[in-house]
Design a protein around this motif. Structure first.
Motif, PDB file in Angstrom:
ATOM      1  N   UNK A 192       0.859  -1.182   0.000  1.00  0.00           N
ATOM      2  CA  UNK A 192       0.000   0.000   0.000  1.00  0.00           C
ATOM      3  C   UNK A 192       0.898   1.235   0.000  1.00  0.00           C
ATOM      4  N   UNK A 193       0.463   2.262  -0.711  1.00  0.00           N
ATOM      5  CA  UNK A 193       1.254   3.486  -0.788  1.00  0.00           C
ATOM      6  C   UNK A 193       1.678   3.774  -2.210  1.00  0.00           C
ATOM      7  N   UNK A 194       1.310   4.951  -2.717  1.00  0.00           N
ATOM      8  CA  UNK A 194       1.659   5.339  -4.074  1.00  0.00           C
ATOM      9  C   UNK A 194       3.145   5.647  -4.181  1.00  0.00           C
ATOM     10  N   UNK A 195       3.638   5.655  -5.413  1.00  0.00           N
ATOM     11  CA  UNK A 195       5.015   6.054  -5.646  1.00  0.00           C
ATOM     12  C   UNK A 195       5.247   7.464  -5.119  1.00  0.00           C
ATOM     13  N   UNK A 196       6.394   7.662  -4.495  1.00  0.00           N
ATOM     14  CA  UNK A 196       6.704   8.963  -3.924  1.00  0.00           C
ATOM     15  C   UNK A 196       6.036   9.227  -2.593  1.00  0.00           C
ATOM     16  N   UNK A 197       5.300   8.257  -2.076  1.00  0.00           N
ATOM     17  CA  UNK A 197       4.588   8.401  -0.808  1.00  0.00           C
ATOM     18  C   UNK A 197       5.032   7.301   0.151  1.00  0.00           C
ATOM     19  N   UNK A 198       4.773   7.456   1.465  1.00  0.00           N
ATOM     20  CA  UNK A 198       5.071   6.382   2.411  1.00  0.00           C
ATOM     21  C   UNK A 198       4.351   5.093   2.021  1.00  0.00           C
ATOM     22  N   UNK A 199       5.000   3.976   2.281  1.00  0.00           N
ATOM     23  CA  UNK A 199       4.455   2.683   1.872  1.00  0.00           C
ATOM     24  C   UNK A 199       4.444   1.710   3.045  1.00  0.00           C
ATOM     25  N   UNK A 200       3.610   0.705   2.912  1.00  0.00           N
ATOM     26  CA  UNK A 200       3.571  -0.404   3.862  1.00  0.00           C
ATOM     27  C   UNK A 200       3.522  -1.704   3.070  1.00  0.00           C
ATOM     28  N   UNK A 201       4.032  -2.772   3.662  1.00  0.00           N
ATOM     29  CA  UNK A 201       3.945  -4.088   3.037  1.00  0.00           C
ATOM     30  C   UNK A 201       3.500  -5.114   4.071  1.00  0.00           C
ATOM     31  N   UNK A 202       2.841  -6.139   3.583  1.00  0.00           N
ATOM     32  CA  UNK A 202       2.443  -7.275   4.405  1.00  0.00           C
ATOM     33  C   UNK A 202       2.719  -8.544   3.615  1.00  0.00           C
ATOM     34  N   UNK A 203       3.456  -9.450   4.206  1.00  0.00           N
ATOM     35  CA  UNK A 203       3.715 -10.734   3.538  1.00  0.00           C
ATOM     36  C   UNK A 203       2.404 -11.510   3.437  1.00  0.00           C
ATOM     37  N   UNK A 204       2.112 -12.010   2.248  1.00  0.00           N
ATOM     38  CA  UNK A 204       0.864 -12.724   2.015  1.00  0.00           C
ATOM     39  C   UNK A 204       0.856 -14.061   2.754  1.00  0.00           C
ATOM     40  N   UNK A 205      -0.336 -14.449   3.205  1.00  0.00           N
ATOM     41  CA  UNK A 205      -0.480 -15.756   3.846  1.00  0.00           C
ATOM     42  C   UNK A 205      -0.054 -16.846   2.872  1.00  0.00           C
ATOM     43  N   UNK A 206       0.783 -17.741   3.321  1.00  0.00           N
ATOM     44  CA  UNK A 206       1.204 -18.862   2.495  1.00  0.00           C
ATOM     45  C   UNK A 206       2.340 -18.562   1.543  1.00  0.00           C
ATOM     46  N   UNK A 207       2.812 -17.296   1.497  1.00  0.00           N
ATOM     47  CA  UNK A 207       3.920 -16.967   0.601  1.00  0.00           C
ATOM     48  C   UNK A 207       5.193 -17.649   1.079  1.00  0.00           C
ATOM     49  N   UNK A 208       5.923 -18.254   0.151  1.00  0.00           N
ATOM     50  CA  UNK A 208       7.147 -18.978   0.487  1.00  0.00           C
ATOM     51  C   UNK A 208       8.287 -17.995   0.746  1.00  0.00           C
ATOM     52  N   UNK A 209       9.035 -18.285   1.788  1.00  0.00           N
ATOM     53  CA  UNK A 209      10.199 -17.453   2.089  1.00  0.00           C
ATOM     54  C   UNK A 209      11.272 -17.667   1.023  1.00  0.00           C
TER      55      UNK A 209
END
Length: 303
Positions: A192-209
């Motif tokens: 979440x967060x547009x380019x040039x703006x603060x952003x956040x990330x969340x690792x998706x459920x089940x995503x492989x490391x």
């Protein structure tokens, strides 16, 4: 999520620094006559190694700051990382430090007691593009001296500082960076967060490391290609199988780190344009879980 410092991803240090006070006068005439009590006269334009000529009188008692030439850039704020070239001398003595002779300018936090008091007081509020002369009494410089630099207790020190740039909490990547075709498909994180703006990330459920380090450039900026050396970044980190996280946006503090020294995951950004946004995936290591890092390349100090 619980936030943590995580491994040291950012480093920013400098032995000697800044100034204090303000002056309504500007002495840009390198040939001006000096009278007792005058400040030194400085020859040379912004960006050139300065030559300093001292008056016959002794140094002033207090902190003196003179804007030799004023820039038209952003004001330096307390907490910023300042990019500057400088020369430091003991009053009417030899130079003890000179960044003009090094391969890149210095970067250091300003206004947060990371440098000498004279710099903190005098450089905050100055404008990018300015050349500033500082005469700093011992109590605002090195009250007990600095033997490694030849500075004795009670010495007045003088700096000429060229303010090249400043990075603060509102510094950002390129809002108009070009999104790379397909780069946002099948990512292991939600962003979440547009380019040039603060952003956040969340690792998706089940995503492989990740099993190896990878970098995916999501949007390419229009700046120069990054090279080895000091680089200003904004980033947010999420950790697999953990509630740890970290964010320079939340901290309202750009991270200035060194690319190419092998100490951080950010070396993979070398060659990417300033202004770009990328996702770095870092595999687990002994004592540390796998991480996803969304990073904006804010800038790279250069003359």
């Amino acid at each position: 999520m619980r936030r943590s410092a995580l491994p040291a991803l950012v480093a920013s240090a400098l032995l000697l620094s800044a100034c204090g006070g303000s002056s309504e006068e500007s002495n840009t005439d390198a040939n001006a006559a000096t009278a007792p009590g005058d400040l030194p006269v400085v020859a040379g334009e912004f960006g050139e190694e300065p030559e300093i000529t001292y008056p016959e009188s002794g140094p002033p008692e207090g902190l003196e700051v003179e804007v030799l030439s004023e820039g038209d850039g952003a004001e330096v704020a307390a907490g910023d990382d300042l990019v500057a070239d400088y020369i430091g001398q003991i009053w009417d003595g030899e130079a003890f430090d000179n960044s003009f002779t090094r391969s890149e300018p210095a970067v250091f936090p300003i206004g947060v007691s990371a440098v000498i008091k004279g710099w903190d007081e005098g450089l905050v509020g100055q404008k990018v593009g300015s050349r500033v002369l500082l005469s700093i009494p011992s109590e605002l410089g090195y009250p007990e001296g600095q033997p490694s630099a030849g500075i004795e207790k009670g010495d007045t020190i003088v700096f000429v500082v060229d303010i090249i740039d400043t990075y603060g909490g509102t510094s950002a990547g390129d809002a108009d960076a070009e999104i790379v075709d397909g780069a946002l498909d099948d990512l292991p994180v939600d962003i979440t967060g547009d380019l040039g703006e603060p952003a956040e990330i969340t690792i998706k459920d089940g995503a492989s490391a990740p099993e190896e380090a990878t970098v995916s450039v999501l949007a390419r900026g229009k700046g120069e290609e990054t090279r080895e050396g000091s680089t200003a970044l904004h980033y947010v980190i999420d950790v697999w199988d953990s509630d740890e996280s970290a964010s320079t946006w939340e901290d309202e503090k750009v991270a200035v780190t060194t690319l190419g020294d092998g100490t951080t995951p950010f070396d993979v950004l070398i060659g990417e344009p300033v202004g770009s946004r990328a996702l770095i995936q870092v595999p687990a290591v002994p004592g540390g879980d796998a991480m996803a890092i969304l990073v904006d390349i804010v800038g790279q100090p250069t003359r």
